[in-house]
Design a protein around this motif. Structure first.
Motif, PDB file in Angstrom:
ATOM      1  N   ASP A 119       0.828  -1.207   0.000  1.00  0.00           N
ATOM      2  CA  ASP A 119       0.000   0.000   0.000  1.00  0.00           C
ATOM      3  C   ASP A 119       0.862   1.257   0.000  1.00  0.00           C
ATOM      4  O   ASP A 119       0.531   2.244  -0.656  1.00  0.00           O
ATOM      5  CB  ASP A 119      -0.954   0.012   1.193  1.00  0.00           C
ATOM      6  N   VAL A 120       1.966   1.228   0.733  1.00  0.00           N
ATOM      7  CA  VAL A 120       2.882   2.368   0.738  1.00  0.00           C
ATOM      8  C   VAL A 120       3.520   2.505  -0.638  1.00  0.00           C
ATOM      9  O   VAL A 120       3.577   3.600  -1.204  1.00  0.00           O
ATOM     10  CB  VAL A 120       3.965   2.216   1.827  1.00  0.00           C
ATOM     11  N   ALA A 121       3.983   1.396  -1.181  1.00  0.00           N
ATOM     12  CA  ALA A 121       4.611   1.434  -2.507  1.00  0.00           C
ATOM     13  C   ALA A 121       3.626   1.958  -3.552  1.00  0.00           C
ATOM     14  O   ALA A 121       3.997   2.747  -4.421  1.00  0.00           O
ATOM     15  CB  ALA A 121       5.118   0.048  -2.887  1.00  0.00           C
ATOM     16  N   ARG A 122       2.385   1.558  -3.442  1.00  0.00           N
ATOM     17  CA  ARG A 122       1.362   1.997  -4.400  1.00  0.00           C
ATOM     18  C   ARG A 122       1.181   3.513  -4.360  1.00  0.00           C
ATOM     19  O   ARG A 122       1.013   4.153  -5.396  1.00  0.00           O
ATOM     20  CB  ARG A 122       0.042   1.287  -4.108  1.00  0.00           C
ATOM     21  N   THR A 123       1.238   4.116  -3.176  1.00  0.00           N
ATOM     22  CA  THR A 123       1.059   5.571  -3.079  1.00  0.00           C
ATOM     23  C   THR A 123       2.185   6.320  -3.782  1.00  0.00           C
ATOM     24  O   THR A 123       1.988   7.454  -4.212  1.00  0.00           O
ATOM     25  CB  THR A 123       0.985   6.051  -1.616  1.00  0.00           C
ATOM     26  N   LEU A 124       3.342   5.694  -3.898  1.00  0.00           N
ATOM     27  CA  LEU A 124       4.472   6.353  -4.556  1.00  0.00           C
ATOM     28  C   LEU A 124       4.284   6.431  -6.060  1.00  0.00           C
ATOM     29  O   LEU A 124       4.941   7.221  -6.726  1.00  0.00           O
ATOM     30  CB  LEU A 124       5.772   5.618  -4.233  1.00  0.00           C
ATOM     31  N   LEU A 125       3.394   5.622  -6.591  1.00  0.00           N
ATOM     32  CA  LEU A 125       3.139   5.618  -8.030  1.00  0.00           C
ATOM     33  C   LEU A 125       2.150   6.692  -8.446  1.00  0.00           C
ATOM     34  O   LEU A 125       2.002   6.972  -9.623  1.00  0.00           O
ATOM     35  CB  LEU A 125       2.615   4.246  -8.465  1.00  0.00           C
TER      36      LEU A 125
END
Length: 126
Positions: A119-125
């Motif tokens: 979920d954190v990685a997704r927000t970076l996209l």
């Protein structure tokens, strides 16, 4: 105060950058990049290449984010991007703000993650 909501302005947390490699030819294949290291990790891999940063991050001073960004800004014409790694960078609450600041400099950003916090990685996209 935030003029659009009348709520107190809360600045984004700053990433806890623990170390910098000003130029790397191997951390992003095909690119010349700087590498920023954030501390801490949610795994304990016995073969970790950054065990000191991952397992005992407080042994490393936190660098001044503004100074790091200023240094990258000066060198941005000679860099093809910035790699952010750790430890596990997605544990740092300041990572999204750091990625935005790097992109604002016109630098592509690669985040090396163990993928345990998608979920954190997704927000970076976004």
């Amino acid at each position: 105060m935030n003029p659009t909501t009348d709520a107190p302005f809360t600045p984004a947390p700053q990433a806890r950058i623990r170390a910098v490699t000003p130029m790397s030819l191997c951390d992003w294949p095909g690119r010349t990049c700087a590498v920023l290291y954030l501390g801490g990790c949610n795994l304990r891999c016995p073969t970790c290449h950054n065990a000191s940063l991952a397992f005992t991050p407080t042994r490393h001073d936190v660098l001044d984010t503004s100074a790091v960004l200023a240094g990258l800004s000066v060198r941005r014409n000679w860099l093809d991007g910035v790699s952010v790694c750790g430890g596990e960078p997605t544990l740092d609450p300041g990572l999204p703000a750091l990625v935005r600041a790097l992109r604002a400099l016109g630098l592509p950003v690669k985040v090396d993650t163990n993928g345990m916090l998608p979920d954190v990685a997704r927000t970076l996209l976004e």
